[in-house]
Design a protein around this motif. Sequence first.
Motif, PDB file in Angstrom:
ATOM      1  N   LYS A   1       0.831  -1.185   0.000  1.00  0.00           N
ATOM      2  CA  LYS A   1       0.000   0.000   0.000  1.00  0.00           C
ATOM      3  C   LYS A   1       0.876   1.249   0.000  1.00  0.00           C
ATOM      4  CE  LYS A   1      -3.398  -1.764   2.948  1.00  0.00           C
ATOM      5  NZ  LYS A   1      -3.760  -1.590   4.315  1.00  0.00           N
ATOM      6  N   GLU A   2       0.366   2.280  -0.608  1.00  0.00           N
ATOM      7  CA  GLU A   2       1.105   3.539  -0.707  1.00  0.00           C
ATOM      8  C   GLU A   2       1.425   4.109   0.682  1.00  0.00           C
ATOM      9  OE1 GLU A   2       3.047   6.682  -2.209  1.00  0.00           O
ATOM     10  OE2 GLU A   2       2.436   4.862  -3.251  1.00  0.00           O
ATOM     11  N   THR A   3       0.609   3.757   1.672  1.00  0.00           N
ATOM     12  CA  THR A   3       0.781   4.348   2.995  1.00  0.00           C
ATOM     13  C   THR A   3       1.682   3.516   3.909  1.00  0.00           C
ATOM     14  OG1 THR A   3      -1.266   3.268   3.625  1.00  0.00           O
ATOM     15  CG2 THR A   3      -1.415   5.581   3.003  1.00  0.00           C
ATOM     16  N   GLU A   4       2.270   2.449   3.375  1.00  0.00           N
ATOM     17  CA  GLU A   4       3.175   1.647   4.196  1.00  0.00           C
ATOM     18  C   GLU A   4       4.612   2.043   3.914  1.00  0.00           C
ATOM     19  OE1 GLU A   4       2.383  -2.483   3.584  1.00  0.00           O
ATOM     20  OE2 GLU A   4       0.331  -2.294   4.330  1.00  0.00           O
ATOM     21  N   VAL A   5       5.346   2.332   4.961  1.00  0.00           N
ATOM     22  CA  VAL A   5       6.723   2.779   4.792  1.00  0.00           C
ATOM     23  C   VAL A   5       7.625   1.936   5.686  1.00  0.00           C
ATOM     24  CG1 VAL A   5       8.294   4.747   4.946  1.00  0.00           C
ATOM     25  CG2 VAL A   5       5.889   5.126   4.387  1.00  0.00           C
ATOM     26  N   LYS A   6       8.722   1.469   5.122  1.00  0.00           N
ATOM     27  CA  LYS A   6       9.650   0.645   5.905  1.00  0.00           C
ATOM     28  C   LYS A   6      10.959   1.406   6.096  1.00  0.00           C
ATOM     29  CE  LYS A   6      11.464  -4.062   5.979  1.00  0.00           C
ATOM     30  NZ  LYS A   6      11.489  -5.341   5.226  1.00  0.00           N
ATOM     31  N   ILE A   7      11.300   1.681   7.349  1.00  0.00           N
ATOM     32  CA  ILE A   7      12.529   2.436   7.593  1.00  0.00           C
ATOM     33  C   ILE A   7      13.452   1.658   8.529  1.00  0.00           C
ATOM     34  CG2 ILE A   7      11.515   4.706   7.226  1.00  0.00           C
ATOM     35  CD1 ILE A   7      11.312   4.990  10.263  1.00  0.00           C
TER      36      ILE A   7
END
Lengths: 76, 682
Positions: B9-15
Amino acid sequence: MPLSMLRPGETGWIKEIVGGRKAKGKLNDLGFVSGKQVKIYRSSGGPLIVGIGDNRIALGKGMAHKVIVDTEGCEN
Amino acid sequence: MALNKTSRKETEVKIALAGNPNSGKTTLFNELTGSRQHVGNWPGVTVEKKTGHAFYKEYALEVIDLPGTYSLGAYSEDEVVARDFLTAGQYDLVLDIINSANLERNLYFTIQLLEMGVDLVAVLNMADEAEKKGIKINKHKLSQMLGAPVVETVASKGRGIENLLAETIKNRDLTEPALEINYGAEIEDLITEIAKLFMEYDFTNQVNHRWAAVKLIEHDPEAVKLLEREVGSSKAKKIKSLIAERELKAKDDFDNIIIDKKYELINKIITESVKAPAAGQEPENMSDKIDAVVTNKYLGIPIFLVVMWAIFKFTFTLGDPLIGYIETLFEVIGGWAGGLLTGLGASPLVASFITDGIIGGVGSVLVFIPNIFLLFLAIGILEDSGYMSRAAYIMDKVMSKLGLHGKSFIPMVIGFGCNVPGIMATRTLENKRDRIISILINPLMSCSARLPVYVVFAGALFPNHGSTVVFSLYLLGIIMAVVMSGVFNKLLFKGERSHFVMELPPYRFPTAKGVFIHMWEKTGAFLKKAGTIIFSVVVLIWVLANLPLGVEYASANSFIGHFGRFVAPIFKPLGFGSWQAASSLVFGILAKEVVVGTLGVVYAAGETGLRTVLATQFTPLAAYSFMAMVLLYTPCIASLGAIKSETQSWKWTLVTAGYLFVLAWVVAFIIYQGGMLLGLGA
């Protein structure tokens, strides 16, 4: 001369690091690079405590032999 | 290096959080994710990557906390974890956590990441400490020079977290070109030629090619492996010989030039973006003054012993009255439950299950919560203060006589809490031999699970010298560890001496939050253990004590009695040949607290308290011998599992299980038989 020969309170400037890839890499990582000023905080008995700027690093005698320093000021 | 978004999903971010040890990564991780990961003040607190989640507006962030590392050189196992993760590139963005008060060395790592083409936000953490030192950083200029966004935070006070989250989201699709450092004509020519060969040999790996070439010139073993994997060993050899040939012609070492150029760039960055008070050696600070005393040649070891002794005195003096209360509470509950159940007409079996099984077994273990709590409070303070690496420094001299060095001492101190993290902490040791020896001896460090055994026996049989007796057992463990590492060093490994290098971080006043996190986490783990494994084993033992049907509860003719009698002869020469003691030791391998739990069940201690029973069953000498046995014998299953997964070897796992049993038997034999000869058997 090797860093291990400096006495507590004395300062020196790192000329070069000798030794194998691993030892050298590890020393470089901790900021031991030519031109840096180092100060000895402790050298009796066990490992040395060496100051590089604000950092204090404990350094075994073997490692301290690999760090060659000048005691005269030397701007690299 | 942004992840392929199509599958997510566009709103998932992995940092990922990366940076030097002691730059505050874990503190920041806790702030971001609301987790309670353990934070400490010594290099190597985090040895594995940890995952947490954060939410900001409509975005869901997966946050990965990596072990601290000074470079991508990866000299030890924990650094390999960080390096492998960073090079694999399975993330959207890296937050490079920088200790603002120690910019030069931290930027050395930043530069390496940027050179590799990692998209990162530089997080100037500990901004308050930099401020205190009068260091002023021009964020705009720094950002410009690094080619990366720069954010300021004070993780320990929760400052700048909102802003960091906003910046993270803003830059989640960041794709900056990799940083290029000019290494001078000789090396640049070589890089160009290697790049040409890459094309010719069809080197298509997604890593930045210039970076790969530089790594090859530095003879990085991982880069060489990558090349061989991609183009085959014969073509790889051509590239390697090209490098070797150029190196011969050059007047200076390529390695040195590359490092010097990196530092040159860092110095340029610092000169242009940082205003600091006159550089050079700082005057002696508080940490130096403390170190002058605690690392003193003559005072160091005595001070260390006093610190240890103080920890145990603290644990016992404060814990003992509390144990008394809890014990009384359980006895009351036990008596009351027994009476109530009989009154209600419950079958004697049910009543026995509750009083003998649950209260006698699990209750006997739970009594020790205050000790566990206080022990971890003390260890938490020790870890947070920065004394840990000093202890390693002090012990270097002793350890080096055994072929190890001071850093191997840290896993030992961690082992006082629990051997599992102790065994994992050996990841910080660069040398394989050091690591194996440190793993083999770690179970000798008396963990908190052995504590209930000591406390119950010391309370029962040494009422006036409890803490001294327990302290002597901890010392016995250390001495055995020292002896055994000497033995292993002689027997198993020759040569290959490693060198001691370790940072001594400045002392910090332990924060209540940090210490409490540690304490809650460990006490919680103890409760969980009591509710799961200890509970299950206790139930099993209660069942075995009631079978075969119709047998008198926990008599020598019950299943557990038969089993105990079968094993007991092994322990007879050690002073505790009863079937109860024997079966408690066997089941104690499941978890060391189970020794107490088993004794509680088989002595039906639910209503009288275990101490009272033990005082009639053991002589002080036999009790001491028994405690030494519990300290030294085969480690618990969890530790054996950790040994297996860290050494990747059944051989070392079985060696540890076996040698420790033999060692424990011999030591207990000497204690008991020696004591008898000296007339201490009464």
